[in-house]
Design a protein around this motif. Structure first.
Motif, PDB file in Angstrom:
ATOM      1  N   VAL A 206       0.846  -1.185   0.000  1.00 58.97           N
ATOM      2  CA  VAL A 206       0.000   0.000   0.000  1.00 58.97           C
ATOM      3  C   VAL A 206       0.887   1.242   0.000  1.00 58.97           C
ATOM      4  N   CYS A 207       0.524   2.218  -0.812  1.00 54.94           N
ATOM      5  CA  CYS A 207       1.248   3.487  -0.847  1.00 54.94           C
ATOM      6  C   CYS A 207       0.678   4.386   0.251  1.00 54.94           C
ATOM      7  N   PRO A 208       1.487   4.736   1.263  1.00 53.65           N
ATOM      8  CA  PRO A 208       0.957   5.481   2.410  1.00 53.65           C
ATOM      9  C   PRO A 208       0.325   6.807   2.009  1.00 53.65           C
ATOM     10  N   LEU A 209      -0.692   7.191   2.729  1.00 55.59           N
ATOM     11  CA  LEU A 209      -1.349   8.497   2.611  1.00 55.59           C
ATOM     12  C   LEU A 209      -2.129   8.697   1.317  1.00 55.59           C
ATOM     13  N   THR A 210      -2.308   7.639   0.519  1.00 56.23           N
ATOM     14  CA  THR A 210      -3.184   7.722  -0.649  1.00 56.23           C
ATOM     15  C   THR A 210      -4.330   6.741  -0.467  1.00 56.23           C
ATOM     16  N   LYS A 211      -5.444   7.018  -1.130  1.00 60.51           N
ATOM     17  CA  LYS A 211      -6.599   6.138  -1.013  1.00 60.51           C
ATOM     18  C   LYS A 211      -6.513   4.925  -1.927  1.00 60.51           C
ATOM     19  N   ASN A 212      -5.841   5.098  -3.073  1.00 56.13           N
ATOM     20  CA  ASN A 212      -5.854   4.037  -4.088  1.00 56.13           C
ATOM     21  C   ASN A 212      -4.467   3.698  -4.614  1.00 56.13           C
ATOM     22  N   GLY A 213      -3.423   4.170  -3.939  1.00 61.61           N
ATOM     23  CA  GLY A 213      -2.065   3.980  -4.437  1.00 61.61           C
ATOM     24  C   GLY A 213      -1.429   2.678  -3.997  1.00 61.61           C
ATOM     25  N   ILE A 214      -0.590   2.125  -4.893  1.00 64.18           N
ATOM     26  CA  ILE A 214       0.178   0.914  -4.622  1.00 64.18           C
ATOM     27  C   ILE A 214       1.616   1.163  -5.073  1.00 64.18           C
ATOM     28  N   LEU A 215       2.566   0.769  -4.238  1.00 64.64           N
ATOM     29  CA  LEU A 215       3.980   0.940  -4.546  1.00 64.64           C
ATOM     30  C   LEU A 215       4.570  -0.415  -4.918  1.00 64.64           C
ATOM     31  N   LEU A 216       5.081  -0.530  -6.152  1.00 62.82           N
ATOM     32  CA  LEU A 216       5.708  -1.772  -6.578  1.00 62.82           C
ATOM     33  C   LEU A 216       7.131  -1.849  -6.039  1.00 62.82           C
ATOM     34  N   GLU A 217       7.540  -3.058  -5.676  1.00 61.91           N
ATOM     35  CA  GLU A 217       8.914  -3.226  -5.191  1.00 61.91           C
ATOM     36  C   GLU A 217       9.907  -3.004  -6.315  1.00 61.91           C
ATOM     37  N   GLN A 218       9.542  -3.439  -7.534  1.00 62.91           N
ATOM     38  CA  GLN A 218      10.387  -3.227  -8.706  1.00 62.91           C
ATOM     39  C   GLN A 218       9.517  -2.794  -9.875  1.00 62.91           C
ATOM     40  N   ALA A 219      10.060  -1.898 -10.683  1.00 63.65           N
ATOM     41  CA  ALA A 219       9.332  -1.436 -11.862  1.00 63.65           C
ATOM     42  C   ALA A 219       9.190  -2.579 -12.870  1.00 63.65           C
ATOM     43  N   VAL A 220       8.042  -2.622 -13.539  1.00 62.49           N
ATOM     44  CA  VAL A 220       7.801  -3.635 -14.574  1.00 62.49           C
ATOM     45  C   VAL A 220       7.130  -2.967 -15.769  1.00 62.49           C
ATOM     46  N   ASN A 221       7.180  -3.628 -16.888  1.00 60.16           N
ATOM     47  CA  ASN A 221       6.440  -3.173 -18.053  1.00 60.16           C
ATOM     48  C   ASN A 221       4.943  -3.237 -17.748  1.00 60.16           C
ATOM     49  N   VAL A 222       4.198  -2.213 -18.166  1.00 52.88           N
ATOM     50  CA  VAL A 222       2.763  -2.173 -17.842  1.00 52.88           C
ATOM     51  C   VAL A 222       2.015  -3.393 -18.381  1.00 52.88           C
ATOM     52  N   GLU A 223       2.558  -4.019 -19.417  1.00 51.28           N
ATOM     53  CA  GLU A 223       1.899  -5.206 -19.974  1.00 51.28           C
ATOM     54  C   GLU A 223       1.856  -6.359 -18.968  1.00 51.28           C
ATOM     55  N   LYS A 224       2.738  -6.297 -17.973  1.00 53.08           N
ATOM     56  CA  LYS A 224       2.768  -7.352 -16.958  1.00 53.08           C
ATOM     57  C   LYS A 224       1.821  -7.075 -15.797  1.00 53.08           C
ATOM     58  N   LEU A 225       1.208  -5.892 -15.792  1.00 51.58           N
ATOM     59  CA  LEU A 225       0.286  -5.542 -14.715  1.00 51.58           C
ATOM     60  C   LEU A 225      -1.081  -6.180 -14.977  1.00 51.58           C
ATOM     61  N   PRO A 226      -1.633  -6.904 -14.024  1.00 51.33           N
ATOM     62  CA  PRO A 226      -2.935  -7.551 -14.220  1.00 51.33           C
ATOM     63  C   PRO A 226      -4.017  -6.537 -14.604  1.00 51.33           C
ATOM     64  N   ARG A 227      -4.731  -6.856 -15.682  1.00 52.82           N
ATOM     65  CA  ARG A 227      -5.899  -6.094 -16.144  1.00 52.82           C
ATOM     66  C   ARG A 227      -5.574  -4.615 -16.461  1.00 52.82           C
ATOM     67  N   PHE A 228      -4.330  -4.361 -16.771  1.00 54.28           N
ATOM     68  CA  PHE A 228      -3.973  -2.973 -17.134  1.00 54.28           C
ATOM     69  C   PHE A 228      -4.726  -2.534 -18.387  1.00 54.28           C
ATOM     70  N   SER A 229      -4.776  -3.385 -19.393  1.00 53.99           N
ATOM     71  CA  SER A 229      -5.431  -3.026 -20.653  1.00 53.99           C
ATOM     72  C   SER A 229      -6.930  -2.812 -20.481  1.00 53.99           C
ATOM     73  N   GLU A 230      -7.497  -3.372 -19.400  1.00 51.86           N
ATOM     74  CA  GLU A 230      -8.928  -3.206 -19.123  1.00 51.86           C
ATOM     75  C   GLU A 230      -9.220  -1.947 -18.299  1.00 51.86           C
ATOM     76  N   GLY A 231      -8.148  -1.253 -17.875  1.00 49.94           N
ATOM     77  CA  GLY A 231      -8.337  -0.013 -17.128  1.00 49.94           C
ATOM     78  C   GLY A 231      -8.401  -0.179 -15.621  1.00 49.94           C
ATOM     79  N   ALA A 232      -7.991  -1.355 -15.121  1.00 48.72           N
ATOM     80  CA  ALA A 232      -8.081  -1.598 -13.684  1.00 48.72           C
ATOM     81  C   ALA A 232      -7.060  -0.805 -12.886  1.00 48.72           C
ATOM     82  N   VAL A 233      -6.007  -0.353 -13.557  1.00 47.68           N
ATOM     83  CA  VAL A 233      -4.935   0.333 -12.846  1.00 47.68           C
ATOM     84  C   VAL A 233      -4.203   1.263 -13.817  1.00 47.68           C
ATOM     85  N   SER A 234      -3.622   2.324 -13.273  1.00 45.92           N
ATOM     86  CA  SER A 234      -2.809   3.255 -14.060  1.00 45.92           C
ATOM     87  C   SER A 234      -1.514   3.528 -13.301  1.00 45.92           C
TER      88      SER A 234
END
Length: 455
Positions: A206-234
């Protein structure tokens, strides 16, 4: 007849050319890399990106070393060779290659130029760097500009503005930025998305002090993010996520997002309240508005009728405004971007001291011209990704001094540092050891916010 393939260039050759383009022609790094991609082998693109960011992050350091190695400055027409030497020094210092391989790869680039003299020069300087690396590094570390890798004009501004923590800010600018996500609350909770990441073996918190933020431990290509193409996350830094929370749009309201591209905040405003009557997004660049449209299509394809995109100068209201006032306005003003240097290190090459005055004029014009488009009791959120007071609280003070119908609205938040008007976030890597760290908890970019209400 078989079509002849374009011969690809090496990673270090591409790096030197891209850096020359940024420094000499003042073009931003992502555009330069994009323009050069067809000349690079596909597998070398991540390497070239890493090399370019490494160099621009520590450009003053490498510049100091190359200048010390040269007996006399190279001519302006030989900036390509200068940046090839600089790239070779970087490769020796942080390229994870054996020294002989780094030198050979850099020297080989000269064979494909018409500058025959450059081969011996590049070879000699890189070998001298190998021999004298310790003394050269020591000398660079004794110079504040090369030690903190910051242009002198900006270093002095930050020193004067933040006398107690200027070193901390400048050191943070040399760090790799975190990859922060914003979960689309219309498609699921943050907790659910953390579970999806875990299922893909992507470590996050969880990204502190935000309502919807998430902090990744390591950067990844957005294509590897679950449901990114469906708009679930930005992808959006935590500092930028405070925008929708502060403006707090309500059902049936008409919202203006001035200077909207690439649209991260635009979509966050909509995600916060999909019952909006309409959301008008303006940007001076029609090309950048295409990115806004792409994000709308990805995140909310069924609600595109709620958005109106306009390519225009937001301060030139007579060319785009129909006279109907807005309930809320987001003004994410053009600025020095001194709060996002760790994310965009090319800023240090693209900005100069004389740019600040022009930006101050633009910011004040936007405030003054957009104010009449706001309803009585309406809210305008002024935001920048700058850490310079003249672009932030001082701008608001100037505006309020000439607008009796405007007042600053305080907001109770646990992040940032309070200013005379508004709140300032600093780009400080957190250790949790002092009050500054606690107030900037979450490792965010540098950002400024001030909420204004029309009386």
């Amino acid at each position: 007849m078989k079509k002849q393939q374009t011969k690809k260039v090496s990673a270090i050759a591409a790096t030197a050319s891209i850096i020359t383009n940024v420094v000499k022609n003042k073009k931003n790094l992502p555009d330069c890399i994009s323009e050069y991609q067809y000349k690079i082998n596909q597998e070398d693109i991540p390497k070239v990106q890493a090399y370019c960011y490494n160099i621009l992050r520590r450009y003053e350091f490498y510049q100091f070393i190359v200048d010390a190695l040269l007996d006399k400055p190279l001519k302006n027409k030989d900036q390509d060779i200068y940046h090839l030497i600089l790239s070779g020094v970087m490769l020796l210092n942080e390229g994870n290659l054996p020294a002989h391989a780094a030198i050979n790869e850099t020297v080989n680039v000269t064979k494909k130029t018409k500058k025959i003299w450059a081969k011996n020069l590049v070879n000699a300087l890189l070998r001298r760097y190998q021999r004298d690396q310790f003394s050269l590094h020591s000398a660079a570390d004794n110079n504040p500009v090369s030690h903190y890798c910051c242009p002198e004009w900006l270093l002095k501004k930050i020193q004067n503005t933040y006398p107690d923590i200027w070193q901390t800010i400048l050191k943070a600018n040399l760090q790799h930025p975190p990859m922060t996500l914003r979960v689309n609350q219309l498609m699921g909770s943050r907790e659910n998305y953390l579970n999806l990441l875990s299922e893909e073996n992507l470590s996050a918190q969880v990204c502190p002090l935000t309502k919807n933020g998430i902090l990744l431990e390591q950067a990844v290509n957005v294509e590897k993010l679950p449901r990114f193409s469906e708009g679930a996350v930005s992808v959006q830094d935590s500092a930028a996520q405070y925008c929708a929370e502060l403006l707090n749009p309500q059902a049936d309201e008409s919202i203006l997002d001035a200077c909207a591209a690439p649209g991260g905040k635009t979509l966050h405003l909509f995600e916060s309240c999909p019952q909006l009557a309409q959301l008008i997004a303006i940007d001076i660049s029609a090309k950048r508005l295409e990115k806004v449209q792409q994000n709308i299509t990805r995140i909310t394809p069924d609600q595109q009728n709620k958005f109106i995109l306009i390519a225009a100068n937001a301060s030139d209201t007579k060319h785009w405004w129909n006279g109907k006032q807005f309930d809320r306005i987001l003004l994410d003003a053009p600025c020095s971007a001194t709060g996002v240097i760790r994310r965009h290190p090319d800023i240090k090459r693209l900005r100069k001291a004389s740019d600040i005055n022009a930006l101050l004029i633009t910011q004040q014009q936007l405030l003054v011209q957009l104010w009449p488009t706001l309803k009585k009791e309406g809210l305008l959120l002024y935001a920048t990704c700058s850490i310079l007071p003249e672009e932030n609280a001082q701008q608001i003070k100037t505006f309020l001094s000439s607008h009796n119908d405007a007042q600053s609205v305080s907001f109770d938040v646990s992040w940032g540092q309070p200013c005379e008007y508004g709140q300032q976030l600093l780009p400080i890597c957190q250790s949790g050891r002092n009050q500054t760290d606690k107030k900037n908890k979450g490792n965010s970019d540098g950002f400024y916010y001030c909420l204004l209400q029309k009386k």
